[in-house]
Design a protein around this motif. Structure first.
Motif, mmCIF file in Angstrom:
data_model
loop_
_atom_site.group_PDB
_atom_site.id
_atom_site.type_symbol
_atom_site.label_atom_id
_atom_site.label_comp_id
_atom_site.label_asym_id
_atom_site.label_seq_id
_atom_site.Cartn_x
_atom_site.Cartn_y
_atom_site.Cartn_z
ATOM 1 N N MET A 119 24.813 -19.985 49.963
ATOM 2 C CA MET A 119 24.085 -18.814 50.422
ATOM 3 C C MET A 119 24.103 -18.718 51.935
ATOM 4 N N GLY A 120 24.045 -19.839 52.646
ATOM 5 C CA GLY A 120 24.010 -19.829 54.096
ATOM 6 C C GLY A 120 25.211 -19.148 54.719
ATOM 7 N N ALA A 121 26.406 -19.458 54.249
ATOM 8 C CA ALA A 121 27.615 -18.868 54.810
ATOM 9 C C ALA A 121 27.638 -17.360 54.586
ATOM 10 N N PHE A 122 27.213 -16.919 53.415
ATOM 11 C CA PHE A 122 27.202 -15.491 53.124
ATOM 12 C C PHE A 122 26.225 -14.776 54.044
ATOM 13 N N ALA A 123 25.071 -15.365 54.298
ATOM 14 C CA ALA A 123 24.069 -14.755 55.176
ATOM 15 C C ALA A 123 24.624 -14.602 56.589
ATOM 16 N N ARG A 124 25.375 -15.602 57.062
ATOM 17 C CA ARG A 124 25.967 -15.506 58.398
ATOM 18 C C ARG A 124 26.993 -14.379 58.455
ATOM 19 N N ILE A 125 27.782 -14.239 57.418
ATOM 20 C CA ILE A 125 28.790 -13.177 57.387
ATOM 21 C C ILE A 125 28.108 -11.814 57.424
ATOM 22 N N GLU A 126 27.094 -11.627 56.601
ATOM 23 C CA GLU A 126 26.429 -10.331 56.555
ATOM 24 C C GLU A 126 25.772 -9.979 57.888
ATOM 25 N N SER A 127 25.224 -10.953 58.588
ATOM 26 C CA SER A 127 24.533 -10.661 59.827
ATOM 27 C C SER A 127 25.496 -10.348 60.971
ATOM 28 N N ALA A 128 26.771 -10.660 60.808
ATOM 29 C CA ALA A 128 27.749 -10.418 61.862
ATOM 30 C C ALA A 128 28.061 -8.937 62.035
ATOM 31 N N PHE A 129 27.801 -8.125 61.039
ATOM 32 C CA PHE A 129 28.125 -6.700 61.078
ATOM 33 C C PHE A 129 26.924 -5.867 60.673
ATOM 34 N N GLU A 130 26.889 -4.658 61.195
ATOM 35 C CA GLU A 130 25.901 -3.686 60.716
ATOM 36 C C GLU A 130 26.267 -3.376 59.268
ATOM 37 N N PRO A 131 25.293 -3.348 58.367
ATOM 38 C CA PRO A 131 25.615 -3.128 56.945
ATOM 39 C C PRO A 131 26.342 -1.802 56.710
ATOM 40 N N LEU A 132 27.321 -1.849 55.814
ATOM 41 C CA LEU A 132 28.034 -0.641 55.406
ATOM 42 C C LEU A 132 27.239 0.046 54.296
ATOM 43 N N THR A 133 27.272 1.372 54.298
ATOM 44 C CA THR A 133 26.631 2.106 53.212
ATOM 45 C C THR A 133 27.509 2.031 51.975
ATOM 46 N N GLN A 134 26.945 2.384 50.852
ATOM 47 C CA GLN A 134 27.715 2.392 49.611
ATOM 48 C C GLN A 134 28.899 3.346 49.739
ATOM 49 N N ARG A 135 28.690 4.500 50.336
ATOM 50 C CA ARG A 135 29.756 5.490 50.469
ATOM 51 C C ARG A 135 30.855 5.005 51.416
ATOM 52 N N GLU A 136 30.476 4.314 52.480
ATOM 53 C CA GLU A 136 31.479 3.751 53.381
ATOM 54 C C GLU A 136 32.335 2.728 52.643
ATOM 55 N N CYS A 137 31.690 1.899 51.836
ATOM 56 C CA CYS A 137 32.425 0.911 51.036
ATOM 57 C C CYS A 137 33.361 1.601 50.051
ATOM 58 N N GLU A 138 32.860 2.628 49.378
ATOM 59 C CA GLU A 138 33.691 3.351 48.403
ATOM 60 C C GLU A 138 34.927 3.935 49.076
ATOM 61 N N CYS A 139 34.738 4.527 50.246
ATOM 62 C CA CYS A 139 35.868 5.121 50.962
ATOM 63 C C CYS A 139 36.866 4.057 51.390
ATOM 64 N N LEU A 140 36.378 2.919 51.881
ATOM 65 C CA LEU A 140 37.281 1.846 52.287
ATOM 66 C C LEU A 140 38.030 1.260 51.097
ATOM 67 N N ILE A 141 37.355 1.103 49.970
ATOM 68 C CA ILE A 141 38.002 0.582 48.762
ATOM 69 C C ILE A 141 39.131 1.514 48.325
ATOM 70 N N GLU A 142 38.842 2.795 48.286
ATOM 71 C CA GLU A 142 39.872 3.773 47.905
ATOM 72 C C GLU A 142 41.029 3.762 48.904
ATOM 73 N N LEU A 143 40.691 3.705 50.181
ATOM 74 C CA LEU A 143 41.705 3.664 51.222
ATOM 75 C C LEU A 143 42.561 2.413 51.081
ATOM 76 N N ALA A 144 41.931 1.286 50.784
ATOM 77 C CA ALA A 144 42.650 0.017 50.618
ATOM 78 C C ALA A 144 43.604 0.059 49.434
ATOM 79 N N SER A 145 43.280 0.875 48.433
ATOM 80 C CA SER A 145 44.164 0.964 47.277
ATOM 81 C C SER A 145 45.248 2.031 47.465
ATOM 82 N N GLY A 146 45.359 2.550 48.691
ATOM 83 C CA GLY A 146 46.462 3.444 49.015
ATOM 84 C C GLY A 146 46.166 4.925 48.915
ATOM 85 N N GLU A 147 44.942 5.284 48.631
ATOM 86 C CA GLU A 147 44.610 6.706 48.505
ATOM 87 C C GLU A 147 44.465 7.360 49.878
#
Length: 76
Positions: free
Chosen positions: A1-29
């Motif tokens: 859990m500690g390592a994951f907490a450090r990773i999350e704190s390194a960036f401002e949280p992404l919204t669900q929609r930002e994640c969805e757009c990045l996932i689609e973009l990553a799959s070539g859309e």
């Protein structure tokens, strides 16, 4: 859990929609297709991708995807 907490704190949280757009973009859309899939306007897709890039400190879309994937920010 500690390592994951450090990773999350390194960036401002992404919204669900930002994640969805990045996932689609990553799959070539393209923004027009992502917009159709998510039921939003293409300009809104661009807005979410731009915000995700800013939050991740990425210079390009590809860089944002790489950062997000490397830090497990797009995992379901």
């Amino acid at each position: 859990m500690g390592a994951f907490a450090r990773i999350e704190s390194a960036f401002e949280p992404l919204t669900q929609r930002e994640c969805e757009c990045l996932i689609e973009l990553a799959s070539g859309e393209r923004p027009q297709r992502i917009a159709s899939t998510l039921g939003i306007a293409p300009i809104t897709v661009e807005f979410h991708i731009r915000n995700a890039r800013r939050k991740l400190g990425a210079k390009t879309r590809e860089h944002a995807i790489a950062i997000a994937l490397t830090n497990n920010l797009l995992a379901p």
